[in-house]
Design a protein around this motif. Structure first.
Motif, PDB file in Angstrom:
ATOM      1  N   CYS A 138       0.828  -1.186   0.000  1.00  0.00           N
ATOM      2  CA  CYS A 138       0.000   0.000   0.000  1.00  0.00           C
ATOM      3  C   CYS A 138       0.874   1.250   0.000  1.00  0.00           C
ATOM      4  CB  CYS A 138      -0.906   0.014   1.237  1.00  0.00           C
ATOM      5  SG  CYS A 138      -2.063  -1.372   1.300  1.00  0.00           S
ATOM      6  N   THR A 139       0.317   2.364  -0.455  1.00  0.00           N
ATOM      7  CA  THR A 139       1.077   3.607  -0.533  1.00  0.00           C
ATOM      8  C   THR A 139       0.412   4.664   0.330  1.00  0.00           C
ATOM      9  OG1 THR A 139      -0.193   4.290  -2.464  1.00  0.00           O
ATOM     10  CG2 THR A 139       1.858   3.087  -2.867  1.00  0.00           C
ATOM     11  N   GLY A 140       1.121   5.774   0.559  1.00  0.00           N
ATOM     12  CA  GLY A 140       0.551   6.889   1.292  1.00  0.00           C
ATOM     13  C   GLY A 140       0.764   6.818   2.783  1.00  0.00           C
ATOM     14  N   GLY A 141       1.674   6.039   3.252  1.00  0.00           N
ATOM     15  CA  GLY A 141       1.961   5.961   4.675  1.00  0.00           C
ATOM     16  C   GLY A 141       1.764   4.556   5.213  1.00  0.00           C
ATOM     17  N   TYR A 142       1.570   4.486   6.533  1.00  0.00           N
ATOM     18  CA  TYR A 142       1.414   3.202   7.200  1.00  0.00           C
ATOM     19  C   TYR A 142      -0.038   3.044   7.656  1.00  0.00           C
ATOM     20  CZ  TYR A 142       6.521   3.267   7.398  1.00  0.00           C
ATOM     21  OH  TYR A 142       7.851   3.317   7.076  1.00  0.00           O
ATOM     22  N   ASN A 143      -0.648   1.931   7.308  1.00  0.00           N
ATOM     23  CA  ASN A 143      -2.038   1.658   7.649  1.00  0.00           C
ATOM     24  C   ASN A 143      -2.124   0.590   8.727  1.00  0.00           C
ATOM     25  OD1 ASN A 143      -3.853   3.058   5.358  1.00  0.00           O
ATOM     26  ND2 ASN A 143      -1.939   2.329   4.462  1.00  0.00           N
ATOM     27  N   TYR A 144      -2.908   0.871   9.777  1.00  0.00           N
ATOM     28  CA  TYR A 144      -3.037  -0.063  10.887  1.00  0.00           C
ATOM     29  C   TYR A 144      -4.510  -0.289  11.220  1.00  0.00           C
ATOM     30  CZ  TYR A 144       1.916   0.825  11.511  1.00  0.00           C
ATOM     31  OH  TYR A 144       3.270   0.943  11.301  1.00  0.00           O
ATOM     32  N   TYR A 145      -4.854  -1.554  11.472  1.00  0.00           N
ATOM     33  CA  TYR A 145      -6.226  -1.917  11.776  1.00  0.00           C
ATOM     34  C   TYR A 145      -6.235  -2.895  12.954  1.00  0.00           C
ATOM     35  CZ  TYR A 145      -6.839  -0.181   7.004  1.00  0.00           C
ATOM     36  OH  TYR A 145      -6.811   0.592   5.863  1.00  0.00           O
ATOM     37  N   GLY A 146      -7.153  -2.678  13.864  1.00  0.00           N
ATOM     38  CA  GLY A 146      -7.326  -3.589  14.986  1.00  0.00           C
ATOM     39  C   GLY A 146      -8.794  -3.880  15.189  1.00  0.00           C
ATOM     40  N   THR A 147      -9.171  -5.148  15.132  1.00  0.00           N
ATOM     41  CA  THR A 147     -10.572  -5.529  15.286  1.00  0.00           C
ATOM     42  C   THR A 147     -10.701  -6.668  16.283  1.00  0.00           C
ATOM     43  OG1 THR A 147     -10.382  -7.040  13.399  1.00  0.00           O
ATOM     44  CG2 THR A 147     -11.191  -4.804  12.948  1.00  0.00           C
ATOM     45  N   SER A 148     -11.917  -6.862  16.749  1.00  0.00           N
ATOM     46  CA  SER A 148     -12.185  -7.972  17.663  1.00  0.00           C
ATOM     47  C   SER A 148     -13.639  -8.377  17.531  1.00  0.00           C
ATOM     48  CB  SER A 148     -11.884  -7.577  19.111  1.00  0.00           C
ATOM     49  OG  SER A 148     -12.804  -6.588  19.559  1.00  0.00           O
ATOM     50  N   ASN A 149     -13.913  -9.611  17.915  1.00  0.00           N
ATOM     51  CA  ASN A 149     -15.276 -10.115  17.973  1.00  0.00           C
ATOM     52  C   ASN A 149     -15.537 -10.622  19.384  1.00  0.00           C
ATOM     53  OD1 ASN A 149     -17.828 -11.056  17.323  1.00  0.00           O
ATOM     54  ND2 ASN A 149     -17.051 -13.038  16.598  1.00  0.00           N
ATOM     55  N   PRO A 150     -16.342  -9.908  20.189  1.00  0.00           N
ATOM     56  CA  PRO A 150     -17.060  -8.680  19.861  1.00  0.00           C
ATOM     57  C   PRO A 150     -16.146  -7.464  19.891  1.00  0.00           C
ATOM     58  CG  PRO A 150     -17.430  -9.241  22.136  1.00  0.00           C
ATOM     59  CD  PRO A 150     -16.618 -10.371  21.560  1.00  0.00           C
ATOM     60  N   SER A 151     -16.658  -6.349  19.364  1.00  0.00           N
ATOM     61  CA  SER A 151     -15.885  -5.113  19.356  1.00  0.00           C
ATOM     62  C   SER A 151     -15.878  -4.499  20.754  1.00  0.00           C
ATOM     63  CB  SER A 151     -16.473  -4.131  18.343  1.00  0.00           C
ATOM     64  OG  SER A 151     -17.817  -3.819  18.685  1.00  0.00           O
ATOM     65  N   GLY A 152     -15.135  -3.431  20.913  1.00  0.00           N
ATOM     66  CA  GLY A 152     -15.063  -2.763  22.210  1.00  0.00           C
ATOM     67  C   GLY A 152     -14.014  -3.333  23.137  1.00  0.00           C
ATOM     68  N   ALA A 153     -13.106  -4.143  22.601  1.00  0.00           N
ATOM     69  CA  ALA A 153     -12.035  -4.715  23.423  1.00  0.00           C
ATOM     70  C   ALA A 153     -10.879  -3.736  23.546  1.00  0.00           C
ATOM     71  CB  ALA A 153     -11.549  -6.022  22.814  1.00  0.00           C
ATOM     72  N   LYS A 154     -10.284  -3.694  24.692  1.00  0.00           N
ATOM     73  CA  LYS A 154      -9.087  -2.879  24.897  1.00  0.00           C
ATOM     74  C   LYS A 154      -7.879  -3.721  24.505  1.00  0.00           C
ATOM     75  CE  LYS A 154     -11.044  -0.167  28.699  1.00  0.00           C
ATOM     76  NZ  LYS A 154     -11.150   1.076  27.892  1.00  0.00           N
ATOM     77  N   VAL A 155      -7.045  -3.167  23.631  1.00  0.00           N
ATOM     78  CA  VAL A 155      -5.878  -3.895  23.138  1.00  0.00           C
ATOM     79  C   VAL A 155      -4.619  -3.288  23.740  1.00  0.00           C
ATOM     80  CG1 VAL A 155      -4.539  -4.571  21.104  1.00  0.00           C
ATOM     81  CG2 VAL A 155      -7.045  -4.499  20.993  1.00  0.00           C
ATOM     82  N   TYR A 156      -3.835  -4.167  24.352  1.00  0.00           N
ATOM     83  CA  TYR A 156      -2.583  -3.755  24.984  1.00  0.00           C
ATOM     84  C   TYR A 156      -1.422  -4.225  24.113  1.00  0.00           C
ATOM     85  CZ  TYR A 156      -5.576  -2.910  29.006  1.00  0.00           C
ATOM     86  OH  TYR A 156      -6.561  -2.435  29.824  1.00  0.00           O
ATOM     87  N   CYS A 157      -0.382  -3.425  24.035  1.00  0.00           N
ATOM     88  CA  CYS A 157       0.757  -3.799  23.209  1.00  0.00           C
ATOM     89  C   CYS A 157       2.059  -3.343  23.854  1.00  0.00           C
ATOM     90  CB  CYS A 157       0.629  -3.201  21.800  1.00  0.00           C
ATOM     91  SG  CYS A 157       0.660  -1.407  21.748  1.00  0.00           S
ATOM     92  N   GLY A 214      -0.542  -3.273   8.806  1.00  0.00           N
ATOM     93  CA  GLY A 214      -0.630  -4.342   9.778  1.00  0.00           C
ATOM     94  C   GLY A 214      -2.052  -4.456  10.297  1.00  0.00           C
ATOM     95  N   ARG A 215      -2.472  -5.658  10.583  1.00  0.00           N
ATOM     96  CA  ARG A 215      -3.829  -5.858  11.086  1.00  0.00           C
ATOM     97  C   ARG A 215      -3.822  -6.989  12.119  1.00  0.00           C
ATOM     98  NH1 ARG A 215      -9.047  -4.949   8.652  1.00  0.00           N
ATOM     99  NH2 ARG A 215      -7.948  -4.364   6.737  1.00  0.00           N
ATOM    100  N   VAL A 216      -4.445  -6.744  13.250  1.00  0.00           N
ATOM    101  CA  VAL A 216      -4.614  -7.794  14.257  1.00  0.00           C
ATOM    102  C   VAL A 216      -6.097  -7.971  14.530  1.00  0.00           C
ATOM    103  CG1 VAL A 216      -2.383  -7.552  15.394  1.00  0.00           C
ATOM    104  CG2 VAL A 216      -4.280  -6.107  16.104  1.00  0.00           C
ATOM    105  N   HIS A 217      -6.516  -9.205  14.697  1.00  0.00           N
ATOM    106  CA  HIS A 217      -7.916  -9.506  14.989  1.00  0.00           C
ATOM    107  C   HIS A 217      -7.976 -10.506  16.131  1.00  0.00           C
ATOM    108  CE1 HIS A 217     -12.171 -10.206  14.436  1.00  0.00           C
ATOM    109  NE2 HIS A 217     -11.923 -11.503  14.476  1.00  0.00           N
ATOM    110  N   PHE A 218      -8.863 -10.280  17.063  1.00  0.00           N
ATOM    111  CA  PHE A 218      -8.988 -11.125  18.242  1.00  0.00           C
ATOM    112  C   PHE A 218     -10.388 -11.731  18.314  1.00  0.00           C
ATOM    113  CE2 PHE A 218      -5.884  -7.871  19.061  1.00  0.00           C
ATOM    114  CZ  PHE A 218      -4.850  -8.537  19.698  1.00  0.00           C
ATOM    115  N   GLU A 219     -10.470 -13.041  18.459  1.00  0.00           N
ATOM    116  CA  GLU A 219     -11.739 -13.729  18.695  1.00  0.00           C
ATOM    117  C   GLU A 219     -11.820 -14.029  20.187  1.00  0.00           C
ATOM    118  OE1 GLU A 219     -14.338 -14.548  16.852  1.00  0.00           O
ATOM    119  OE2 GLU A 219     -13.561 -13.696  14.976  1.00  0.00           O
ATOM    120  N   LEU A 220     -12.644 -13.270  20.896  1.00  0.00           N
ATOM    121  CA  LEU A 220     -12.751 -13.428  22.340  1.00  0.00           C
ATOM    122  C   LEU A 220     -13.864 -14.419  22.695  1.00  0.00           C
ATOM    123  CD1 LEU A 220     -12.385  -9.694  23.392  1.00  0.00           C
ATOM    124  CD2 LEU A 220     -10.608 -11.441  23.238  1.00  0.00           C
TER     125      LEU A 220
END
Length: 267
Positions: free
Chosen positions: A20-39, A91-97
């Motif tokens: 991809c172009t135009g910078g760095y793209n980051y996505y974080g999703t979870s099922n269900p949504s509304g999760a706090k992600v620590y890194c 980069g993309r991370v997805h969490f199934e809770l």
């Protein structure tokens, strides 16, 4: 790609895109949504990074490459800690809770499968299951069989017992343990007696304890794993008196791995 288990059997998946172009793209999703992600750069030192869903286009890298991520949400089991691979633009991370109820049902199914394998003496499939899911060791109720699967692939305790009973030298086994540099666990006194009844000497047990202690000091082990690994550097000689059940458990565990080895199931 490194995976460190912490608190639950929650499934983590990720998608990574490049080009991809135009910078760095980051996505974080979870099922269900509304999760706090620590890194963070270390699995034992995570801080709050975002809440799902998350999307960001940044002119500079956020440093997700090789960083660790974990999702938490009230009413759900904390996710496993996951180390993100190196990325280029996106980069993309997805969490199934999972809820505790769902996790309990899944655990019961795992226990049923493992119990069936042991009852039918289907140790080949049991080994393949543990190879694919090392965390399933905790569902094995038989103390000796469970202990036999502890350790890195190729140098599990049951394999070491079989190696020694087939005439391999103690010094050779210790060298293999030291060179592998992978952890075992903190052994209780009862487990040490069980190891001895399986034909494993104090020196070999000490080598397993030492390599586990050194691994814990590297910081590559999670807090929950570290609770089971204490810095014990010596093994004292235990009483030779074994209960009949312990002795039988040791015989079963040894038979399991001898059967596997003699049928050339291990790589």
């Amino acid at each position: 790609m490194k995976k460190i288990t912490l608190l639950s059997l929650s499934t983590i998946s990720f998608l990574m895109f490049t080009g991809c172009t135009g910078g760095y793209n980051y996505y974080g999703t979870s099922n269900p949504s509304g999760a706090k992600v620590y890194c963070g750069t270390e699995p034992n030192n995570l801080h709050l990074c975002f809440t799902t869903p998350y999307e960001r286009l940044n002119s500079a890298s956020l440093g997700w490459s090789n960083s660790y991520f974990q999702a938490k949400k009230e009413g759900y089991i904390d996710s496993e800690i996951y180390q993100h691979p190196a990325t280029n633009d996106v980069g993309r991370v997805h969490f199934e809770l999972k809820t505790l109820e769902v996790l309990k049902v899944e655990q019961e199914k795992i226990e049923e499968k493992i119990n069936a394998y042991i009852l039918n003496e289907d140790y080949k499939n049991l080994k393949e299951l543990i190879d694919e899911n090392p965390e399933y060791i905790k569902y094995i109720k038989n103390d000796a069989i469970r202990l036999s699967f502890v350790g890195p692939k190729g140098l599990r305790i049951g394999e070491i017992s079989s190696f020694l009973q087939k005439g391999k030298s103690e010094s050779l086994v210790i060298s293999l343990i030291n060179n592998n540099k992978k952890p075992y666990k903190q052994f209780s006194l009862d487990e040490i007696e069980l190891l001895q009844s399986m034909g494993i000497s104090d020196k070999v047990i000490e080598a397993m304890i030492n390599v586990t202690s050194k691994y814990a000091k590297t910081g590559k082990i999670s807090k929950s794993q570290n609770k089971n690994i204490k810095r014990t550097n010596q093994v004292t000689t235990q009483s030779s008196r074994q209960s009949q059940q312990q002795s039988r458990d040791a015989e079963i565990a040894t038979e399991v791995f001898q059967n596997i080895l003699f049928n050339s199931i291990f790589d």
